[in-house]
Write an enzyme that holds these catalytic residues in place. Sequence first.
Site, PDB file in Angstrom:
ATOM      1  N   ASP A  80     -99.224 -17.438  23.879  1.00 37.87           N
ATOM      2  CA  ASP A  80    -100.201 -16.696  24.678  1.00 37.87           C
ATOM      3  C   ASP A  80    -100.514 -17.506  25.948  1.00 37.87           C
ATOM      4  OD1 ASP A  80    -102.410 -15.476  25.767  1.00 37.87           O
ATOM      5  OD2 ASP A  80    -103.517 -15.299  23.871  1.00 37.87           O
ATOM      6  N   GLU A 129     -89.168 -16.935  39.064  1.00 36.02           N
ATOM      7  CA  GLU A 129     -89.165 -17.602  40.374  1.00 36.02           C
ATOM      8  C   GLU A 129     -87.943 -18.521  40.497  1.00 36.02           C
ATOM      9  OE1 GLU A 129     -93.076 -19.015  41.634  1.00 36.02           O
ATOM     10  OE2 GLU A 129     -92.086 -20.461  42.943  1.00 36.02           O
ATOM     11  N   HIS A 141     -86.308 -24.104  48.429  1.00 40.18           N
ATOM     12  CA  HIS A 141     -86.737 -22.832  47.853  1.00 40.18           C
ATOM     13  C   HIS A 141     -85.879 -21.688  48.401  1.00 40.18           C
ATOM     14  CE1 HIS A 141     -89.876 -20.696  45.701  1.00 40.18           C
ATOM     15  NE2 HIS A 141     -89.832 -19.783  46.657  1.00 40.18           N
ATOM     16  N   LYS A 177    -101.206 -24.042  40.331  1.00 43.62           N
ATOM     17  CA  LYS A 177    -100.266 -22.918  40.172  1.00 43.62           C
ATOM     18  C   LYS A 177     -98.859 -23.478  39.962  1.00 43.62           C
ATOM     19  CE  LYS A 177     -97.332 -19.533  41.457  1.00 43.62           C
ATOM     20  NZ  LYS A 177     -95.893 -19.637  41.737  1.00 43.62           N
TER      21      LYS A 177
HETATM   22  C1  MEV Z   1     -94.817 -22.373  44.239  1.00 43.34           C
HETATM   23  O1  MEV Z   1     -94.564 -21.499  43.172  1.00 43.34           O
HETATM   24  C2  MEV Z   1     -95.519 -23.617  43.757  1.00 43.34           C
HETATM   25  C3  MEV Z   1     -95.958 -24.594  44.857  1.00 43.34           C
HETATM   26  O2  MEV Z   1     -96.759 -23.920  45.811  1.00 43.34           O
HETATM   27  C4  MEV Z   1     -96.753 -25.670  44.146  1.00 43.34           C
HETATM   28  C5  MEV Z   1     -97.472 -26.625  45.076  1.00 43.34           C
HETATM   29  O3  MEV Z   1     -97.780 -26.254  46.224  1.00 43.34           O
HETATM   30  O4  MEV Z   1     -97.753 -27.740  44.606  1.00 43.34           O
HETATM   31  C6  MEV Z   1     -94.778 -25.162  45.568  1.00 43.34           C
END
Ligand code: MEV
Length: 436
Positions: A283, A91, A380, A267
């Site tokens: 792992d 990413e 991003h 995430k």
């Molecule tokens: C994207 O890979 C991760 C985010 O969605 C994390 C978040 O929303 O805190 C930007």
Amino acid sequence: MHGFETNKTSQSNSLDGFSKLTREQRYQKLLELGYINPVEYEFLRNEMPMDPHLADHFIENSLGFFKLPMGVAVHFKINGKDMVIPMVVEETSIIAAASKTAKWIKTSGEITTRSIGQDIIGQIQLAKVANPDFVMQTVLAQKIRLIEKANVIAQGMHARGGGVTDITARAIARPDGSSMVVFHVMMNPCDAMGANVINQVCEGLKPDIQELTGEKITMCILSNLVDTKLTEVKVVIRDIDPQVGKAIEEASLFAELDPYRAATNNKGVMNGVDAVLLATGNDWRAVEAGVHAYAVRDGQYRSITSWSMRGRDLVGYFRAPVVVGTVGGVTQLHPAARLNLNILGVKTAEELSHVAATVGLVQNLGALNALSSVGIVKGHMRLHSANLAMQAGAKPDELEEVQRVLQSLLDTQRKISVQDAKEILAFFRNNSDTKK
Ligand code: MEV
């Protein structure tokens, strides 16, 4: 490699501008600062050759290796020690965001870490027993003997100062009204993740427990919900702009209260954690499972990080199980994982766990800061513009030009797509044809 240790700690600021260097210059910089040695420098320059036979040893039906981008996050200072952190991740914005946020912390605050508990858990299940109290008491009465036997099975680990420390018991009500009994075998795995040893210990105790209780053991396997061995990271940013701090605190509360937001928050945390785990041959599925199970321990899925204002400072925490190894598994067999462990210079599994969790918390701070101010799209998509240009079919010599136009388009219309990239590319190609 570790003869370079002095440089590592004294020259942290010379990593300023690292992202602007060419790849070759980055290798040289890491060599110069002692993060890699000359052999590792050559390994990187030769594009990290991987012997396909190694893949044959790791898995069945191997076809070779799958390559993912590997980079380093810079500007991390953890417990007062400057660190360059290898990450494997596809990413676009992750390493950039980690480095930028780490720099912010380094200039305005600090990162400290600690472990809470040391033992991993192996489960021995007796699916349906007539008298759960009898089964539990009988086995626990023999605990000392069983632990001794377990430590013969876990001989190597025991000799290194670890091994089995305790056995506990739980009765679980079944839907049919009867009971299952589960024994937890607690083990200090030292610098291994410990999966294979704990499984062997549990299976090794099976005959004794069956004989003692007259009951059948149905399953032996480790648990990934290692709430007995937690990693805690604390980040402090001193004297933060109160508006920024308050916005981050609010974003954190959202993830604490709402499971839909908590999933995305976590995430983002795992973006950082997993990238370090992959880079070091660990792992990551085990850690993912443990972290998410821990996040729902009170019945509602919540954030594994928290941010709040304490006076004029912003204080953040990560607390969850991150069980990793620096020996065993593929950590020492995979040449890139070995290289990355050397770059990190970590001496113990505990330290590696602290580093992975730190990157997760720092990543989270970067995301919350962006989300609660300018939004995620700008930064991003700016970084993602190279991917869009490549997806549109731009050749290496066309990339820079297409990216440049995509980025100015992003500034004006706040969104860009592959379609935009295709149109820009077509425009350039038509124009250069006309010129010919
Ligand atoms: C994207 O890979 C991760 C985010 O969605 C994390 C978040 O929303 O805190 C930007």
